[in-house]
Design a protein around this motif. Structure first.
Motif, PDB file in Angstrom:
ATOM      1  N   LYS A   5      41.294  68.576  40.848  1.00 53.19           N
ATOM      2  CA  LYS A   5      40.744  69.292  39.912  1.00 53.19           C
ATOM      3  C   LYS A   5      39.375  68.634  39.440  1.00 53.19           C
ATOM      4  CE  LYS A   5      45.106  70.788  37.566  1.00 53.19           C
ATOM      5  NZ  LYS A   5      45.823  70.770  36.303  1.00 53.19           N
ATOM      6  N   SER A   6      39.404  67.305  39.778  1.00 57.64           N
ATOM      7  CA  SER A   6      38.213  66.704  39.339  1.00 57.64           C
ATOM      8  C   SER A   6      36.879  67.100  40.050  1.00 57.64           C
ATOM      9  CB  SER A   6      38.139  65.197  39.189  1.00 57.64           C
ATOM     10  OG  SER A   6      38.489  64.683  40.485  1.00 57.64           O
ATOM     11  N   SER A   7      37.310  67.214  41.533  1.00 54.21           N
ATOM     12  CA  SER A   7      35.955  67.650  42.363  1.00 54.21           C
ATOM     13  C   SER A   7      36.053  69.147  42.297  1.00 54.21           C
ATOM     14  CB  SER A   7      36.835  67.717  43.723  1.00 54.21           C
ATOM     15  OG  SER A   7      35.838  68.189  44.923  1.00 54.21           O
ATOM     16  N   GLU A   8      36.726  70.126  41.936  1.00 53.54           N
ATOM     17  CA  GLU A   8      36.558  71.410  41.323  1.00 53.54           C
ATOM     18  C   GLU A   8      35.698  71.400  40.219  1.00 53.54           C
ATOM     19  OE1 GLU A   8      38.827  75.354  40.008  1.00 53.54           O
ATOM     20  OE2 GLU A   8      40.124  73.865  41.170  1.00 53.54           O
ATOM     21  N   ALA A   9      35.998  70.533  39.129  1.00 49.96           N
ATOM     22  CA  ALA A   9      35.014  70.601  37.968  1.00 49.96           C
ATOM     23  C   ALA A   9      33.798  70.107  38.151  1.00 49.96           C
ATOM     24  CB  ALA A   9      35.743  69.519  36.782  1.00 49.96           C
ATOM     25  N   GLN A  38      29.474  77.953  41.311  1.00 48.06           N
ATOM     26  CA  GLN A  38      30.365  77.911  40.242  1.00 48.06           C
ATOM     27  C   GLN A  38      31.593  78.592  40.267  1.00 48.06           C
ATOM     28  OE1 GLN A  38      28.636  78.333  36.201  1.00 48.06           O
ATOM     29  NE2 GLN A  38      26.652  78.212  37.168  1.00 48.06           N
ATOM     30  N   LYS A  39      31.356  79.773  41.252  1.00 48.67           N
ATOM     31  CA  LYS A  39      32.620  80.882  41.624  1.00 48.67           C
ATOM     32  C   LYS A  39      33.260  80.436  42.786  1.00 48.67           C
ATOM     33  CE  LYS A  39      30.094  84.290  39.125  1.00 48.67           C
ATOM     34  NZ  LYS A  39      29.817  85.659  39.152  1.00 48.67           N
ATOM     35  N   LEU A  40      33.050  79.239  43.455  1.00 45.11           N
ATOM     36  CA  LEU A  40      33.870  78.865  44.808  1.00 45.11           C
ATOM     37  C   LEU A  40      35.364  78.847  44.424  1.00 45.11           C
ATOM     38  CD1 LEU A  40      31.618  75.982  46.135  1.00 45.11           C
ATOM     39  CD2 LEU A  40      31.936  78.320  47.104  1.00 45.11           C
ATOM     40  N   PRO A  41      35.989  79.319  45.195  1.00 46.12           N
ATOM     41  CA  PRO A  41      37.504  79.070  45.261  1.00 46.12           C
ATOM     42  C   PRO A  41      38.036  77.543  45.267  1.00 46.12           C
ATOM     43  CG  PRO A  41      37.187  79.978  47.448  1.00 46.12           C
ATOM     44  CD  PRO A  41      35.667  80.028  46.565  1.00 46.12           C
ATOM     45  N   SER A  42      39.158  77.572  44.772  1.00 44.27           N
ATOM     46  CA  SER A  42      39.402  75.950  44.618  1.00 44.27           C
ATOM     47  C   SER A  42      39.756  75.406  46.029  1.00 44.27           C
ATOM     48  CB  SER A  42      40.612  75.844  43.767  1.00 44.27           C
ATOM     49  OG  SER A  42      41.580  76.404  44.321  1.00 44.27           O
ATOM     50  N   ASP A  43      40.197  76.304  47.216  1.00 46.29           N
ATOM     51  CA  ASP A  43      40.538  75.693  48.429  1.00 46.29           C
ATOM     52  C   ASP A  43      39.177  75.508  49.127  1.00 46.29           C
ATOM     53  OD1 ASP A  43      39.769  78.169  48.564  1.00 46.29           O
ATOM     54  OD2 ASP A  43      41.278  78.643  50.289  1.00 46.29           O
ATOM     55  N   ALA A  44      37.970  76.036  48.737  1.00 40.54           N
ATOM     56  CA  ALA A  44      36.496  75.755  49.347  1.00 40.54           C
ATOM     57  C   ALA A  44      36.005  74.395  48.896  1.00 40.54           C
ATOM     58  CB  ALA A  44      35.559  76.721  49.202  1.00 40.54           C
ATOM     59  N   VAL A  45      36.373  73.894  47.801  1.00 35.50           N
ATOM     60  CA  VAL A  45      36.115  72.548  47.234  1.00 35.50           C
ATOM     61  C   VAL A  45      36.831  71.646  47.850  1.00 35.50           C
ATOM     62  CG1 VAL A  45      35.764  71.198  45.174  1.00 35.50           C
ATOM     63  CG2 VAL A  45      35.475  73.621  44.956  1.00 35.50           C
ATOM     64  N   LYS A  46      36.379  70.619  48.830  1.00 36.44           N
ATOM     65  CA  LYS A  46      37.019  69.303  49.368  1.00 36.44           C
ATOM     66  C   LYS A  46      36.821  68.237  48.380  1.00 36.44           C
ATOM     67  CE  LYS A  46      36.094  71.535  53.643  1.00 36.44           C
ATOM     68  NZ  LYS A  46      35.030  71.662  54.823  1.00 36.44           N
ATOM     69  N   PRO A  47      37.966  67.637  48.203  1.00 34.29           N
ATOM     70  CA  PRO A  47      38.022  66.246  47.440  1.00 34.29           C
ATOM     71  C   PRO A  47      37.010  65.160  48.203  1.00 34.29           C
ATOM     72  CG  PRO A  47      39.838  66.567  48.188  1.00 34.29           C
ATOM     73  CD  PRO A  47      39.159  68.009  48.539  1.00 34.29           C
ATOM     74  N   ASN A  48      36.406  64.351  47.481  1.00 33.17           N
ATOM     75  CA  ASN A  48      35.834  63.232  48.124  1.00 33.17           C
ATOM     76  C   ASN A  48      37.043  62.143  48.205  1.00 33.17           C
ATOM     77  OD1 ASN A  48      33.330  64.554  47.980  1.00 33.17           O
ATOM     78  ND2 ASN A  48      32.692  63.515  46.281  1.00 33.17           N
ATOM     79  N   VAL A  49      37.306  61.830  49.628  1.00 28.09           N
ATOM     80  CA  VAL A  49      38.283  60.829  49.597  1.00 28.09           C
ATOM     81  C   VAL A  49      37.630  59.593  50.487  1.00 28.09           C
ATOM     82  CG1 VAL A  49      40.418  60.379  50.831  1.00 28.09           C
ATOM     83  CG2 VAL A  49      40.166  62.611  49.864  1.00 28.09           C
ATOM     84  N   GLY A  50      37.548  58.507  49.963  1.00 27.02           N
ATOM     85  CA  GLY A  50      37.174  57.317  50.662  1.00 27.02           C
ATOM     86  C   GLY A  50      37.684  56.883  51.876  1.00 27.02           C
TER      87      GLY A  50
END
Length: 53
Positions: A5-9, A38-50
């Motif tokens: 959610k934070s990555s999407e935001a 702004q309209k990217l689907p949530s599955d296109a947003v990849k979380p930043n994982v350390g």
């Protein structure tokens, strides 16, 4: 807030900023990219994982 959610935001915020800058400087390409970001689907947003330790 979860990582997803934070990555999407953050992607939506970055898109808003890119759109505003495009409008400000008259760059239609940047404005269009910002709107699309702004309209990217949530599955296109990849979380930043350390790196795992």
């Amino acid at each position: 807030m979860s990582v997803q959610k934070s990555s999407e935001a953050s992607e939506k915020i970055k898109g808003s900023v890119k759109e505003a800058i495009g409008k400000l400087i008259g760059d239609e390409k940047a404005e269009t990219e910002g709107k699309a970001q702004q309209k990217l689907p949530s599955d296109a947003v990849k979380p930043n994982v350390g790196p795992k330790t």
